[in-house]
Design a protein around this motif. Structure first.
Motif, PDB file in Angstrom:
ATOM      1  N   PRO A   2       0.829  -1.214   0.000  1.00  0.00           N
ATOM      2  CA  PRO A   2       0.000   0.000   0.000  1.00  0.00           C
ATOM      3  C   PRO A   2       0.861   1.260   0.000  1.00  0.00           C
ATOM      4  O   PRO A   2       1.849   1.333   0.736  1.00  0.00           O
ATOM      5  N   ILE A   3       0.497   2.251  -0.816  1.00  0.00           N
ATOM      6  CA  ILE A   3       1.297   3.468  -0.917  1.00  0.00           C
ATOM      7  C   ILE A   3       1.355   4.209   0.412  1.00  0.00           C
ATOM      8  O   ILE A   3       2.368   4.824   0.758  1.00  0.00           O
ATOM      9  N   SER A   4       0.256   4.133   1.185  1.00  0.00           N
ATOM     10  CA  SER A   4       0.248   4.801   2.492  1.00  0.00           C
ATOM     11  C   SER A   4       1.233   4.134   3.449  1.00  0.00           C
ATOM     12  O   SER A   4       1.946   4.805   4.209  1.00  0.00           O
ATOM     13  N   GLY A   5       1.290   2.800   3.406  1.00  0.00           N
ATOM     14  CA  GLY A   5       2.240   2.083   4.244  1.00  0.00           C
ATOM     15  C   GLY A   5       3.670   2.389   3.836  1.00  0.00           C
ATOM     16  O   GLY A   5       4.550   2.606   4.686  1.00  0.00           O
ATOM     17  N   LEU A   6       3.928   2.412   2.515  1.00  0.00           N
ATOM     18  CA  LEU A   6       5.264   2.743   2.017  1.00  0.00           C
ATOM     19  C   LEU A   6       5.663   4.153   2.437  1.00  0.00           C
ATOM     20  O   LEU A   6       6.807   4.386   2.845  1.00  0.00           O
ATOM     21  N   SER A   7       4.724   5.085   2.367  1.00  0.00           N
ATOM     22  CA  SER A   7       5.019   6.473   2.740  1.00  0.00           C
ATOM     23  C   SER A   7       5.406   6.575   4.212  1.00  0.00           C
ATOM     24  O   SER A   7       6.357   7.286   4.569  1.00  0.00           O
ATOM     25  N   LEU A   8       4.674   5.871   5.078  1.00  0.00           N
ATOM     26  CA  LEU A   8       4.999   5.897   6.502  1.00  0.00           C
ATOM     27  C   LEU A   8       6.381   5.314   6.778  1.00  0.00           C
ATOM     28  O   LEU A   8       7.156   5.860   7.568  1.00  0.00           O
ATOM     29  N   VAL A   9       6.704   4.203   6.114  1.00  0.00           N
ATOM     30  CA  VAL A   9       7.995   3.562   6.337  1.00  0.00           C
ATOM     31  C   VAL A   9       9.136   4.428   5.804  1.00  0.00           C
ATOM     32  O   VAL A   9      10.201   4.514   6.422  1.00  0.00           O
ATOM     33  N   LEU A  10       8.920   5.080   4.647  1.00  0.00           N
ATOM     34  CA  LEU A  10       9.944   5.982   4.108  1.00  0.00           C
ATOM     35  C   LEU A  10      10.172   7.171   5.033  1.00  0.00           C
ATOM     36  O   LEU A  10      11.320   7.577   5.269  1.00  0.00           O
ATOM     37  N   LEU A  11       9.096   7.729   5.566  1.00  0.00           N
ATOM     38  CA  LEU A  11       9.232   8.832   6.520  1.00  0.00           C
ATOM     39  C   LEU A  11       9.950   8.365   7.776  1.00  0.00           C
ATOM     40  O   LEU A  11      10.812   9.069   8.325  1.00  0.00           O
ATOM     41  N   ALA A  12       9.619   7.158   8.229  1.00  0.00           N
ATOM     42  CA  ALA A  12      10.294   6.584   9.399  1.00  0.00           C
ATOM     43  C   ALA A  12      11.783   6.395   9.128  1.00  0.00           C
ATOM     44  O   ALA A  12      12.620   6.645  10.007  1.00  0.00           O
ATOM     45  N   ALA A  13      12.135   5.968   7.918  1.00  0.00           N
ATOM     46  CA  ALA A  13      13.546   5.780   7.566  1.00  0.00           C
ATOM     47  C   ALA A  13      14.296   7.102   7.623  1.00  0.00           C
ATOM     48  O   ALA A  13      15.446   7.156   8.092  1.00  0.00           O
ATOM     49  N   CYS A  14      13.664   8.174   7.166  1.00  0.00           N
ATOM     50  CA  CYS A  14      14.297   9.497   7.234  1.00  0.00           C
ATOM     51  C   CYS A  14      14.509   9.926   8.680  1.00  0.00           C
ATOM     52  O   CYS A  14      15.575  10.451   9.041  1.00  0.00           O
ATOM     53  N   CYS A  15      13.501   9.706   9.524  1.00  0.00           N
ATOM     54  CA  CYS A  15      13.623  10.034  10.949  1.00  0.00           C
ATOM     55  C   CYS A  15      14.738   9.213  11.598  1.00  0.00           C
ATOM     56  O   CYS A  15      15.553   9.735  12.368  1.00  0.00           O
ATOM     57  N   HIS A  16      14.774   7.911  11.264  1.00  0.00           N
ATOM     58  CA  HIS A  16      15.775   7.011  11.847  1.00  0.00           C
ATOM     59  C   HIS A  16      17.181   7.432  11.445  1.00  0.00           C
ATOM     60  O   HIS A  16      18.098   7.487  12.276  1.00  0.00           O
ATOM     61  N   ALA A  17      17.376   7.728  10.164  1.00  0.00           N
ATOM     62  CA  ALA A  17      18.699   8.137   9.688  1.00  0.00           C
ATOM     63  C   ALA A  17      19.129   9.452  10.325  1.00  0.00           C
ATOM     64  O   ALA A  17      20.307   9.628  10.668  1.00  0.00           O
ATOM     65  N   ALA A 225      10.260   7.560  14.736  1.00  0.00           N
ATOM     66  CA  ALA A 225      10.622   6.634  13.659  1.00  0.00           C
ATOM     67  C   ALA A 225       9.932   5.286  13.850  1.00  0.00           C
ATOM     68  O   ALA A 225       9.371   4.725  12.897  1.00  0.00           O
ATOM     69  N   TYR A 226       9.949   4.767  15.076  1.00  0.00           N
ATOM     70  CA  TYR A 226       9.350   3.442  15.286  1.00  0.00           C
ATOM     71  C   TYR A 226       7.828   3.522  15.407  1.00  0.00           C
ATOM     72  O   TYR A 226       7.127   2.589  14.994  1.00  0.00           O
ATOM     73  N   ILE A 227       7.306   4.621  15.923  1.00  0.00           N
ATOM     74  CA  ILE A 227       5.850   4.786  15.994  1.00  0.00           C
ATOM     75  C   ILE A 227       5.255   4.782  14.581  1.00  0.00           C
ATOM     76  O   ILE A 227       4.204   4.175  14.331  1.00  0.00           O
ATOM     77  N   LEU A 228       5.928   5.437  13.644  1.00  0.00           N
ATOM     78  CA  LEU A 228       5.456   5.440  12.255  1.00  0.00           C
ATOM     79  C   LEU A 228       5.461   4.028  11.675  1.00  0.00           C
ATOM     80  O   LEU A 228       4.536   3.633  10.955  1.00  0.00           O
ATOM     81  N   VAL A 229       6.504   3.262  11.986  1.00  0.00           N
ATOM     82  CA  VAL A 229       6.575   1.869  11.520  1.00  0.00           C
ATOM     83  C   VAL A 229       5.429   1.054  12.126  1.00  0.00           C
ATOM     84  O   VAL A 229       4.792   0.248  11.443  1.00  0.00           O
ATOM     85  N   LEU A 230       5.174   1.262  13.417  1.00  0.00           N
ATOM     86  CA  LEU A 230       4.097   0.531  14.080  1.00  0.00           C
ATOM     87  C   LEU A 230       2.740   0.861  13.459  1.00  0.00           C
ATOM     88  O   LEU A 230       1.905  -0.022  13.254  1.00  0.00           O
ATOM     89  N   TYR A 231       2.515   2.134  13.150  1.00  0.00           N
ATOM     90  CA  TYR A 231       1.260   2.500  12.491  1.00  0.00           C
ATOM     91  C   TYR A 231       1.163   1.844  11.121  1.00  0.00           C
ATOM     92  O   TYR A 231       0.084   1.392  10.715  1.00  0.00           O
ATOM     93  N   ALA A 232       2.284   1.786  10.410  1.00  0.00           N
ATOM     94  CA  ALA A 232       2.273   1.127   9.102  1.00  0.00           C
ATOM     95  C   ALA A 232       1.897  -0.344   9.241  1.00  0.00           C
ATOM     96  O   ALA A 232       1.164  -0.899   8.409  1.00  0.00           O
ATOM     97  N   MET A 233       2.368  -0.982  10.301  1.00  0.00           N
ATOM     98  CA  MET A 233       2.095  -2.407  10.491  1.00  0.00           C
ATOM     99  C   MET A 233       0.665  -2.686  10.926  1.00  0.00           C
ATOM    100  O   MET A 233       0.249  -3.845  10.952  1.00  0.00           O
ATOM    101  N   THR A 234      -0.106  -1.648  11.265  1.00  0.00           N
ATOM    102  CA  THR A 234      -1.512  -1.875  11.599  1.00  0.00           C
ATOM    103  C   THR A 234      -2.326  -2.237  10.349  1.00  0.00           C
ATOM    104  O   THR A 234      -3.407  -2.812  10.468  1.00  0.00           O
ATOM    105  N   PHE A 235      -1.806  -1.882   9.155  1.00  0.00           N
ATOM    106  CA  PHE A 235      -2.564  -2.192   7.931  1.00  0.00           C
ATOM    107  C   PHE A 235      -1.673  -2.700   6.788  1.00  0.00           C
ATOM    108  O   PHE A 235      -2.173  -2.952   5.691  1.00  0.00           O
ATOM    109  N   THR A 236      -0.372  -2.857   7.056  1.00  0.00           N
ATOM    110  CA  THR A 236       0.556  -3.328   6.026  1.00  0.00           C
ATOM    111  C   THR A 236       1.270  -4.573   6.530  1.00  0.00           C
ATOM    112  O   THR A 236       1.784  -4.575   7.650  1.00  0.00           O
TER     113      THR A 236
END
Length: 287
Positions: A2-17, A225-236
């Motif tokens: 899902p594009i929304s899940g990908l967007s959240l994970v990409l944003l999380a990656a930026c925060c993590h880096a 960063a991890y909260i965004l990943v967790l939200y992504a995992m609620t539907f991805t």
């Protein structure tokens, strides 16, 4: 994916880096981790209270058990990684952990959560894992204590895979709010490291005096960063999220080369491109 899940994970990656870049610049130890974990707990407390009041999440014994279990697994991961760095070889422990973590996360998701792994997903995930392994330095034959280093790296990878699937079940099936799940981990880390921070209180004061803006950035971005990943995992599915998270490694090492002068930019760009290609295959392999 899902594009929304990908967007959240990409944003999380930026925060993590970004928060990892600040950690490298400050160059602290356990006392720094205690400092930003404690500040994170204070900064996110109003949001925690808002989530509890607004969402009124159901917290029965199972939800409480999974929240506490998540905190324990994350603590185990932290302790295993730190021990591996002390008793093993960083050049082996880190790449093995980073490569096996997403691989095991995806495998556990299929076995435990009943997710489906299609051939294109498997190819994309495999490319990402191999790219991360090489980007992190690869397996070096001359490393000291190779057997113990591999053992610590694999053990850390098992814990990464475990907490990823555990947390995915907590937020997607038990409906534990992601912020609450991450907050429990932050509090636990702050409590565990309090004795070390007390012994190194002079360093704690120095970090806060000399790097206040950086510490605040870490305190905000590390949980986010991890909260965004967790939200992504609620539907991805985890089989998508876990490998895609490794884009943060690409951003971190490229930032290290460009901003911190760590070198090997062409090597890192080449393997970063491999990981991006794997991510593209993974993202396009499903809905």
């Amino acid at each position: 994916m899902p594009i929304s899940g990908l967007s959240l994970v990409l944003l999380a990656a930026c925060c993590h880096a970004t928060w990892n870049l600040f950690v490298k610049r400050i160059n602290g130890g356990a006392e720094l981790i205690w400092l930003f974990s404690t500040i994170s707990s204070l900064l996110y407390l109003p949001l925690l209270l808002w989530v509890v009041i607004a969402e009124r999440p159901e917290f029965g014994p199972l939800q409480i058990g999974f929240t506490l279990g998540s905190a324990l697994i994350h603590l185990g991961y932290f302790l295993m990684l730190q021990t591996g760095y002390r008793k093993g070889d960083l050049s082996l422990v880190y790449p093995v952990a980073r490569a096996t973590g997403p691989l095991l996360s995806s495998s556990f998701a299929v076995l435990v959560l009943g997710e489906v792994m299609t051939p294109p997903m498997a190819v994309g995930a495999a490319i990402i894992v191999f790219g991360v392994l090489m980007l992190s330095g690869g397996i070096k034959a001359g490393a000291r204590r190779p057997s113990s280093s591999l053992a610590f790296g694999l053990s850390t990878g098992v814990l990464i895979g475990s907490y990823t699937v555990w947390d995915a079940y907590a937020v997607s099936i038990l409906l534990v709010p992601p912020l609450i799940l991450d907050y429990a981990t932050n509090i636990s880390r702050a409590v565990l490291l309090a004795p070390i921070a007390h012994r190194r209180r002079a360093l704690v004061r120095q970090h806060w005096r000399d790097h206040r803006a950086g510490v605040l950035a870490i305190a905000i971005l590390s949980p986010l960063a991890y909260i965004l990943v967790l939200y992504a995992m609620t539907f991805t599915p985890v089989a998508y999220v876990a490998p895609t998270r490794e884009l943060s490694v690409v951003l971190s090492v490229l930032a290290g080369s460009i901003l911190l002068g760590e070198g090997r930019l062409k090597w890192r760009l080449a393997w970063g491109l491999v990981i991006v290609c794997g991510t593209a295959i993974l993202a396009l392999s499903g809905g």
